[in-house]
Motif scaffolding. Structure first.
Motif, PDB file in Angstrom:
ATOM      1  N   ARG A  53       6.115   0.354  -4.434  1.00 59.70           N
ATOM      2  CA  ARG A  53       4.776   0.507  -3.858  1.00 59.70           C
ATOM      3  C   ARG A  53       4.643  -0.287  -2.563  1.00 59.70           C
ATOM      4  NH1 ARG A  53       0.598  -1.244  -8.009  1.00 59.70           N
ATOM      5  NH2 ARG A  53      -0.727  -1.065  -6.168  1.00 59.70           N
ATOM      6  N   MET A  54       3.722   0.135  -1.725  1.00 67.04           N
ATOM      7  CA  MET A  54       3.476  -0.556  -0.467  1.00 67.04           C
ATOM      8  C   MET A  54       2.502  -1.707  -0.679  1.00 67.04           C
ATOM      9  SD  MET A  54       5.086   0.516   2.236  1.00 67.04           S
ATOM     10  CE  MET A  54       6.598   0.822   1.362  1.00 67.04           C
ATOM     11  N   LEU A  55       2.849  -2.829  -0.114  1.00 63.69           N
ATOM     12  CA  LEU A  55       1.986  -4.007  -0.109  1.00 63.69           C
ATOM     13  C   LEU A  55       1.359  -4.084   1.276  1.00 63.69           C
ATOM     14  CD1 LEU A  55       0.941  -6.764  -1.159  1.00 63.69           C
ATOM     15  CD2 LEU A  55       3.082  -7.763  -0.327  1.00 63.69           C
ATOM     16  N   GLU A  56       0.069  -3.873   1.346  1.00 65.82           N
ATOM     17  CA  GLU A  56      -0.629  -3.978   2.622  1.00 65.82           C
ATOM     18  C   GLU A  56      -1.230  -5.376   2.719  1.00 65.82           C
ATOM     19  OE1 GLU A  56      -3.282  -0.729   3.428  1.00 65.82           O
ATOM     20  OE2 GLU A  56      -1.838   0.734   2.625  1.00 65.82           O
ATOM     21  N   HIS A  57      -0.970  -6.026   3.830  1.00 72.36           N
ATOM     22  CA  HIS A  57      -1.479  -7.381   4.023  1.00 72.36           C
ATOM     23  C   HIS A  57      -1.559  -7.686   5.500  1.00 72.36           C
ATOM     24  CE1 HIS A  57       2.398  -9.261   5.180  1.00 72.36           C
ATOM     25  NE2 HIS A  57       2.920  -8.326   4.418  1.00 72.36           N
TER      26      HIS A  57
END
Length: 176
Positions: free
Chosen positions: A116-120
């Motif tokens: 999954r993509m971790l957006e930060h």
């Protein structure tokens, strides 16, 4: 992969306990003394590792409802990677607490979450979207990298850390 993550959390806790125990043999002024290292002192290096962990754990806490990360969610957001975290003894206590959180959290991670993509946002506010699994590997590698700097500072102070390799936690099943 999840078994590897758990082992890395165990390694992190094992090495930090040994590192802080070794550092505690030095006088406080020696721990705080600027030695020309990237973060100045041994304290600065250990503090940077801890702040980096808090920053990344707060990011990881957005991926799923990890109960082990509840104490991290409650922590104030560090302003940067070099904000001072108190005396050496306070830093050591916070480190031990955080390592217990990391170990518990590692057991909560599900393999299906890793791609999954971790957006930060970076500390400077720049947006990023990165694979959770890759970010998690960076998290553990960052600790290892800077512990290497800390062990060099200890070595320069005459303290031998002994073996520091991850393989020390890999069971040896050879017949004697």
């Amino acid at each position: 992969m999840c078994a590897h993550i758990v082992r890395m959390a165990e390694y992190n806790e094992w090495m930090n306990a040994r590192l802080y125990e070794a550092a505690a043999t030095l006088p406080e002024d020696e721990i705080l003394a600027d030695k020309g290292a990237f973060f100045g002192s041994l304290y600065g290096t250990l503090n940077h590792i801890l702040l980096g962990d808090v920053i990344w754990l707060k990011r990881f806490a957005t991926m799923a409802d990890y109960p082990a990360l509840d104490p991290v969610r409650a922590m104030p957001q560090p302003a940067g990677f070099d904000q001072r975290s108190g005396s050496f003894s306070e830093l050591r206590a916070l480190r031990a607490s955080l390592d217990g959180i990391i170990r518990a959290w590692a057991g909560e991670i599900d393999e299906a979450e890793l791609p999954r993509m971790l957006e930060h946002k970076s500390v400077a506010g720049l947006p990023f979207a990165r694979e959770f699994g890759g970010s998690l590997m960076h998290f553990f590698n960052h600790q290892t990298h800077h512990r290497g700097q800390a062990t060099t500072l200890l070595s320069q102070a005459g303290i031998d850390m002994g073996p520091t390799d991850l393989v020390m936690l890999v069971p040896n099943v050879a017949q004697a």
